[in-house]
Motif scaffolding. Structure first.
Motif, PDB file in Angstrom:
ATOM      1  N   GLN A   4       0.832  -1.207   0.000  1.00 29.46           N
ATOM      2  CA  GLN A   4       0.000   0.000   0.000  1.00 29.46           C
ATOM      3  C   GLN A   4       0.864   1.253   0.000  1.00 29.46           C
ATOM      4  O   GLN A   4       0.544   2.234  -0.668  1.00 29.46           O
ATOM      5  N   ALA A   5       1.977   1.232   0.715  1.00 37.25           N
ATOM      6  CA  ALA A   5       2.879   2.385   0.733  1.00 37.25           C
ATOM      7  C   ALA A   5       3.456   2.647  -0.660  1.00 37.25           C
ATOM      8  O   ALA A   5       3.628   3.808  -1.052  1.00 37.25           O
ATOM      9  N   TYR A   6       3.747   1.583  -1.399  1.00 36.18           N
ATOM     10  CA  TYR A   6       4.194   1.766  -2.782  1.00 36.18           C
ATOM     11  C   TYR A   6       3.135   2.518  -3.578  1.00 36.18           C
ATOM     12  O   TYR A   6       3.443   3.464  -4.304  1.00 36.18           O
ATOM     13  N   LEU A   7       1.885   2.107  -3.449  1.00 38.76           N
ATOM     14  CA  LEU A   7       0.812   2.766  -4.200  1.00 38.76           C
ATOM     15  C   LEU A   7       0.628   4.216  -3.771  1.00 38.76           C
ATOM     16  O   LEU A   7       0.412   5.098  -4.607  1.00 38.76           O
ATOM     17  N   ASP A   8       0.733   4.465  -2.478  1.00 41.01           N
ATOM     18  CA  ASP A   8       0.616   5.845  -1.984  1.00 41.01           C
ATOM     19  C   ASP A   8       1.754   6.714  -2.521  1.00 41.01           C
ATOM     20  O   ASP A   8       1.540   7.882  -2.876  1.00 41.01           O
ATOM     21  N   THR A   9       2.948   6.174  -2.597  1.00 38.37           N
ATOM     22  CA  THR A   9       4.090   6.913  -3.136  1.00 38.37           C
ATOM     23  C   THR A   9       3.913   7.175  -4.627  1.00 38.37           C
ATOM     24  O   THR A   9       4.250   8.257  -5.122  1.00 38.37           O
ATOM     25  N   ILE A  10       3.381   6.205  -5.340  1.00 40.16           N
ATOM     26  CA  ILE A  10       3.100   6.386  -6.768  1.00 40.16           C
ATOM     27  C   ILE A  10       2.144   7.556  -6.958  1.00 40.16           C
ATOM     28  O   ILE A  10       2.337   8.404  -7.839  1.00 40.16           O
ATOM     29  N   GLU A  11       1.114   7.622  -6.134  1.00 32.90           N
ATOM     30  CA  GLU A  11       0.161   8.722  -6.218  1.00 32.90           C
ATOM     31  C   GLU A  11       0.860  10.060  -5.955  1.00 32.90           C
ATOM     32  O   GLU A  11       0.640  11.040  -6.685  1.00 32.90           O
ATOM     33  N   ALA A  12       1.706  10.111  -4.948  1.00 32.72           N
ATOM     34  CA  ALA A  12       2.418  11.353  -4.622  1.00 32.72           C
ATOM     35  C   ALA A  12       3.337  11.773  -5.776  1.00 32.72           C
ATOM     36  O   ALA A  12       3.459  12.962  -6.072  1.00 32.72           O
ATOM     37  N   LYS A  13       3.974  10.802  -6.425  1.00 38.22           N
ATOM     38  CA  LYS A  13       4.902  11.109  -7.524  1.00 38.22           C
ATOM     39  C   LYS A  13       4.200  11.526  -8.803  1.00 38.22           C
ATOM     40  O   LYS A  13       4.711  12.354  -9.558  1.00 38.22           O
ATOM     41  N   THR A  14       3.037  10.907  -9.084  1.00 34.98           N
ATOM     42  CA  THR A  14       2.382  11.135 -10.377  1.00 34.98           C
ATOM     43  C   THR A  14       1.211  12.103 -10.325  1.00 34.98           C
ATOM     44  O   THR A  14       0.808  12.632 -11.351  1.00 34.98           O
ATOM     45  N   GLY A  15       0.635  12.274  -9.138  1.00 37.59           N
ATOM     46  CA  GLY A  15      -0.568  13.101  -9.033  1.00 37.59           C
ATOM     47  C   GLY A  15      -1.834  12.356  -9.442  1.00 37.59           C
ATOM     48  O   GLY A  15      -2.912  12.943  -9.494  1.00 37.59           O
ATOM     49  N   LEU A  16      -1.695  11.070  -9.730  1.00 33.63           N
ATOM     50  CA  LEU A  16      -2.834  10.237 -10.119  1.00 33.63           C
ATOM     51  C   LEU A  16      -3.014   9.133  -9.086  1.00 33.63           C
ATOM     52  O   LEU A  16      -2.040   8.595  -8.567  1.00 33.63           O
ATOM     53  N   GLY A  74      -0.876  -8.350   8.613  1.00 37.26           N
ATOM     54  CA  GLY A  74      -0.891  -8.550  10.052  1.00 37.26           C
ATOM     55  C   GLY A  74       0.441  -8.895  10.677  1.00 37.26           C
ATOM     56  O   GLY A  74       0.512  -9.180  11.858  1.00 37.26           O
ATOM     57  N   THR A  75       1.515  -8.851   9.890  1.00 41.08           N
ATOM     58  CA  THR A  75       2.833  -9.130  10.451  1.00 41.08           C
ATOM     59  C   THR A  75       3.423  -7.840  11.003  1.00 41.08           C
ATOM     60  O   THR A  75       2.837  -6.769  10.886  1.00 41.08           O
ATOM     61  N   ASP A  76       4.596  -7.933  11.580  1.00 36.22           N
ATOM     62  CA  ASP A  76       5.235  -6.726  12.096  1.00 36.22           C
ATOM     63  C   ASP A  76       6.508  -6.375  11.332  1.00 36.22           C
ATOM     64  O   ASP A  76       7.288  -5.555  11.766  1.00 36.22           O
ATOM     65  N   GLY A  77       6.707  -6.962  10.167  1.00 35.22           N
ATOM     66  CA  GLY A  77       7.880  -6.659   9.354  1.00 35.22           C
ATOM     67  C   GLY A  77       7.704  -5.372   8.557  1.00 35.22           C
ATOM     68  O   GLY A  77       6.631  -4.765   8.541  1.00 35.22           O
ATOM     69  N   VAL A  78       8.745  -4.973   7.866  1.00 33.71           N
ATOM     70  CA  VAL A  78       8.691  -3.718   7.101  1.00 33.71           C
ATOM     71  C   VAL A  78       7.772  -3.813   5.889  1.00 33.71           C
ATOM     72  O   VAL A  78       7.331  -2.798   5.367  1.00 33.71           O
ATOM     73  N   HIS A  79       7.462  -5.013   5.434  1.00 30.59           N
ATOM     74  CA  HIS A  79       6.604  -5.181   4.274  1.00 30.59           C
ATOM     75  C   HIS A  79       5.157  -5.479   4.654  1.00 30.59           C
ATOM     76  O   HIS A  79       4.376  -5.935   3.833  1.00 30.59           O
ATOM     77  N   LEU A  88      -7.170   1.745  -3.820  1.00 26.39           N
ATOM     78  CA  LEU A  88      -6.740   2.335  -5.086  1.00 26.39           C
ATOM     79  C   LEU A  88      -7.255   3.745  -5.319  1.00 26.39           C
ATOM     80  O   LEU A  88      -6.901   4.377  -6.307  1.00 26.39           O
ATOM     81  N   ASP A  89      -8.097   4.255  -4.425  1.00 26.75           N
ATOM     82  CA  ASP A  89      -8.780   5.522  -4.679  1.00 26.75           C
ATOM     83  C   ASP A  89      -8.152   6.742  -4.032  1.00 26.75           C
ATOM     84  O   ASP A  89      -8.803   7.772  -3.874  1.00 26.75           O
ATOM     85  N   GLY A  90      -6.896   6.647  -3.673  1.00 29.14           N
ATOM     86  CA  GLY A  90      -6.181   7.799  -3.155  1.00 29.14           C
ATOM     87  C   GLY A  90      -5.937   7.744  -1.664  1.00 29.14           C
ATOM     88  O   GLY A  90      -6.823   7.362  -0.892  1.00 29.14           O
ATOM     89  N   ALA A  91      -4.744   8.124  -1.271  1.00 34.25           N
ATOM     90  CA  ALA A  91      -4.343   8.051   0.136  1.00 34.25           C
ATOM     91  C   ALA A  91      -5.247   8.885   1.033  1.00 34.25           C
ATOM     92  O   ALA A  91      -5.562   8.487   2.149  1.00 34.25           O
ATOM     93  N   ALA A  92      -5.683  10.047   0.543  1.00 34.67           N
ATOM     94  CA  ALA A  92      -6.503  10.939   1.379  1.00 34.67           C
ATOM     95  C   ALA A  92      -7.868  10.354   1.704  1.00 34.67           C
ATOM     96  O   ALA A  92      -8.474  10.722   2.705  1.00 34.67           O
ATOM     97  N   THR A  93      -8.359   9.428   0.887  1.00 31.12           N
ATOM     98  CA  THR A  93      -9.682   8.857   1.121  1.00 31.12           C
ATOM     99  C   THR A  93      -9.633   7.452   1.709  1.00 31.12           C
ATOM    100  O   THR A  93     -10.675   6.835   1.885  1.00 31.12           O
ATOM    101  N   ASN A  94      -8.450   6.968   2.034  1.00 33.19           N
ATOM    102  CA  ASN A  94      -8.303   5.611   2.545  1.00 33.19           C
ATOM    103  C   ASN A  94      -8.859   5.546   3.974  1.00 33.19           C
ATOM    104  O   ASN A  94      -8.326   6.172   4.882  1.00 33.19           O
TER     105      ASN A  94
END
Length: 98
Positions: A4-16, A74-79, A88-94
């Motif tokens: 999910q963090a990857y997707l949020d970063t993609i949104e921040a980078k692309t504006g989409l 549900g794990t406690d690892g970095v991933h 998929l609908d934007g970090a602000a609306t998650n």
């Protein structure tokens, strides 16, 4: 970094939002099983400046939808991810962020 963090970063980078990018990818026919990941990665690099890791996250969603493996849920690892369903609908609306 979680999926999910990857997707949020993609949104921040692309504006989409990820959904917007997935929809564009589908319009281009990239959800066709015959389309190789390298084609999608090149498109995302050329049009949006995304690196391979972020592009591959979108390749997964374009090809397989927003459901991911429960391996890190549900794990406690970095991933770790909170759910096997990606937002998929934007970090602000998650709702998981509020």
């Amino acid at each position: 970094m979680s999926f999910q963090a990857y997707l949020d970063t993609i949104e921040a980078k692309t504006g989409l939002t990820p959904r917007q990018l997935v929809d564009i990818g589908k319009e281009r026919g990239y959800d066709d099983p015959a389309v190789k990941a390298t084609v999608i990665v090149e498109w995302l690099k050329d049009d949006y400046g995304l690196g391979r890791g972020h592009a591959m996250a979108l390749v997964h969603v374009i090809k397989n939808g927003p459901t991911i493996s429960t391996k890190h849920v549900g794990t406690d690892g970095v991933h770790r991810d909170e759910s096997e369903q990606l937002w998929l609908d934007g970090a602000a609306t998650n709702p998981a962020r509020h």
